[in-house]
Write a protein that holds these residues in place. Structure first.
Motif, PDB file in Angstrom:
ATOM      1  N   ALA A  50       0.856  -1.353   0.020  1.00 46.97           N
ATOM      2  CA  ALA A  50      -0.062  -0.024   0.151  1.00 46.97           C
ATOM      3  C   ALA A  50       0.844   1.115   0.078  1.00 46.97           C
ATOM      4  O   ALA A  50       0.468   2.107  -0.644  1.00 46.97           O
ATOM      5  CB  ALA A  50      -0.800   0.071   1.100  1.00 46.97           C
ATOM      6  N   ALA A  57      -4.997   3.837  -6.293  1.00 47.32           N
ATOM      7  CA  ALA A  57      -5.011   2.700  -7.034  1.00 47.32           C
ATOM      8  C   ALA A  57      -3.960   2.409  -7.869  1.00 47.32           C
ATOM      9  O   ALA A  57      -3.658   3.166  -8.864  1.00 47.32           O
ATOM     10  CB  ALA A  57      -6.556   2.290  -7.457  1.00 47.32           C
ATOM     11  N   ASP A 135      -9.169  -4.826  -3.498  1.00 49.63           N
ATOM     12  CA  ASP A 135      -7.599  -4.644  -2.885  1.00 49.63           C
ATOM     13  C   ASP A 135      -7.030  -6.264  -2.729  1.00 49.63           C
ATOM     14  O   ASP A 135      -7.532  -6.910  -2.110  1.00 49.63           O
ATOM     15  CB  ASP A 135      -7.691  -4.276  -1.668  1.00 49.63           C
ATOM     16  CG  ASP A 135      -6.145  -3.859  -1.288  1.00 49.63           C
ATOM     17  OD1 ASP A 135      -5.316  -3.528  -2.041  1.00 49.63           O
ATOM     18  OD2 ASP A 135      -5.948  -3.915  -0.086  1.00 49.63           O
ATOM     19  N   ILE A 149      -3.792  -2.941  -5.967  1.00 50.37           N
ATOM     20  CA  ILE A 149      -3.708  -2.504  -4.715  1.00 50.37           C
ATOM     21  C   ILE A 149      -4.614  -1.106  -4.592  1.00 50.37           C
ATOM     22  O   ILE A 149      -4.342  -0.175  -5.446  1.00 50.37           O
ATOM     23  CB  ILE A 149      -2.462  -1.928  -4.285  1.00 50.37           C
ATOM     24  CG1 ILE A 149      -1.605  -3.358  -4.421  1.00 50.37           C
ATOM     25  CG2 ILE A 149      -1.965  -1.325  -3.029  1.00 50.37           C
ATOM     26  CD1 ILE A 149      -0.036  -3.129  -4.160  1.00 50.37           C
TER      27      ILE A 149
END
Length: 152
Positions: A50, A57, A135, A149
């Motif tokens: 992340a 994204a 995710d 992600i």
């Protein structure tokens, strides 16, 4: 022994793949061709991927073609994936169609749409023509495995 990156069979005792040059793991059984990674599996562990996303994204190449770790932020409403030189995410592999797939923003989420590719687009090892992404989803296009992600 099969290469963990490109899947080609190499001679026993080889240290590197004859096709892509990836390091070969001598104790890996031939049937083990896929490794899974789920970001942030352990409670309290920060999601390291992340941090790569930088608030957007993105797709991260996990394996294939020696490009592991390359990150593509999804800044447009539509992001083209394929072997065409103008694709936003260019994947150079004969099993990838020129216009293979699109990642599209749909409301607050993202979907991946297969553009009629010959070899298909897989999300979490299931072939799909149009799949909503969550995710940590694993996307496979040709020999490339990518992780989707979404920052929290």
């Amino acid at each position: 022994m099969f290469c963990p990156e490109c899947g080609i069979r190499n001679s026993e005792g080889a240290s590197f793949c004859v096709r892509c040059g990836a390091s070969l793991i001598a104790d890996q059984p031939e049937s083990a061709t896929t490794l899974s990674y789920s970001p942030g599996e352990e409670e309290g562990e920060p999601n390291a991927l992340a941090a790569v996303a930088g608030g957007e994204a993105c797709l991260v190449i996990r394996s294939g073609g020696g490009r592991a770790g390359e990150t593509y932020a999804l800044r447009s409403e539509r992001v083209a994936i394929g072997r065409h030189p103008d694709a936003a995410i260019f994947l150079d592999d004969v099993t990838v169609s020129r216009n293979h797939a699109l990642i599209e923003r749909e409301g607050d989420g993202w979907v991946i749409v297969d553009e009629g590719s010959l070899n298909g687009t897989y999300v979490n090892r299931r072939r799909g023509d149009r799949v909503a992404l969550a995710d940590g989803d694993e996307i496979q296009i040709g020999k490339y495995k990518l992780t989707f992600i979404v920052p929290s």
